[in-house]
Design a protein around this motif. Sequence first.
Motif, PDB file in Angstrom:
ATOM      1  N   TRP A 116       1.095  -1.606   0.131  1.00  9.56           N
ATOM      2  CA  TRP A 116      -0.096  -0.235   0.118  1.00  9.56           C
ATOM      3  C   TRP A 116       0.764   1.451  -0.187  1.00  9.56           C
ATOM      4  N   ARG A 119       1.799   3.572  -3.364  1.00 11.93           N
ATOM      5  CA  ARG A 119       1.136   4.884  -3.939  1.00 11.93           C
ATOM      6  C   ARG A 119       1.807   5.842  -3.793  1.00 11.93           C
ATOM      7  N   ARG A 126       7.669   4.671  -9.414  1.00  8.02           N
ATOM      8  CA  ARG A 126       6.230   3.470  -9.013  1.00  8.02           C
ATOM      9  C   ARG A 126       7.453   2.193 -10.924  1.00  8.02           C
ATOM     10  N   ASP A 210      -1.594   6.571 -12.715  1.00  9.37           N
ATOM     11  CA  ASP A 210      -2.248   6.381 -11.333  1.00  9.37           C
ATOM     12  C   ASP A 210      -3.338   5.266 -11.524  1.00  9.37           C
ATOM     13  N   ARG A 237      -7.567   5.504  -4.278  1.00 10.29           N
ATOM     14  CA  ARG A 237      -6.623   6.322  -5.744  1.00 10.29           C
ATOM     15  C   ARG A 237      -5.754   6.909  -4.948  1.00 10.29           C
TER      16      ARG A 237
END
Length: 402
Positions: A116, A119, A126, A210, A237
């Motif tokens: 998690w 993000r 990423r 995203d 998000r």
Amino acid sequence: MRQAVGDTAGAPARRPKDRKARIALAGAELFCERGYHGVSVDEIAAAVGISGPAVYRHFPNKYAILVHATREVVGTLLAASEQPSADDARGRLDELLRALVRVAVNRRRVAGLYRWEGRYLTAEHRQEFAARMATLVGRLAGPLRDLRPELTAGQADLLTRAALSAFASVTTYRAAATGTDTERLLIRVAWTLLRTDAPAAPPRPHATADPAPVAAPVRPASRRELLLVEAIRLFHRHGYHAVAVEDIGRAAGMQASSVYRYFPGKADLLAAAYYRATDRLTGATTAAIAEASDPADALRRVVRAYVAFAFAQSDLVAVYLAENNNLPDRDRHQLRGAQRLHVEEWVRLLRAVRPELTTGDARVLVHAALNVVTDVGRIGRFDHTEGYDARIARLVLAVLHA
């Protein structure tokens, strides 16, 4: 006064050579325990036994610690899987699995960083993380396809990621899960997954993008419901801390002041999301058990109900799994208790079907199964393929029967 790490009485303080690594490790542990936004640089410094300003000699800010820690997690896995010595595909794959499960169990306090907290990385980081994970997956998928040439590249990728997810499940709960017994059980789970019939893997989103918002076909008529739907989507998000009440109001077409007519604050929106997930999951589980003819049938139905719920309510489930630490104190204990009860219901059913299992082993299998659902769901969307959730449910049942 607390003596700094590396100091000796009566001698000038010496900076340990591994201080940067120790700072990153402390940061990773705290990020996993309390969430990236729930941790300050001063708290990381205190965990290492140094002052806050001393951290900045090694890292310019907290984000740099997150990047370094994430690289360390993947780097450790890549190092462990670098050079299998076996000559045959099965031997190489078994050697890789044993090395990786050892890392997961021994570093369980930080190995879950990918789930998690990633993000909060920028698109560039990423992409870097995804590329390195793809390298790791490829190291297992190669010998797997040698063993099972009928698999497509996508199927081998999916099964490999499911096996890695089973290993990573030890990071999702606090009960003791260390030692060779746990490793042996998870190796058995991994081999079960890698031998299972694989559904066609869905396309994965581009690593730099995203997560795409999932728009409801019809906006709720109730303003309260609309606010909750938009809050869940935004929390998933961007993460709870990155979302303001103004953002939620804007997404729902309201002024921020109007939000407070329905919810006293952002934390109340998060709590409402948790109560919704808990109620719906409890209802689905209860209905599945009520319709069952025996424990084995009940277990099959509960698994199918959970997979269907997780895929249909992906935003809600993601928030439910990721944002525990941000719940108001008055709600956290009650809601965590409900999560534990859900796991224990699975454990009870599994032991009714497989009485030879200890409670501890059953719990390891249940957490592995639940984690596979979560992580497979993060690979892509499944609503494009009819019956996909049923095939994933069979994969999950294979875990429970490993």
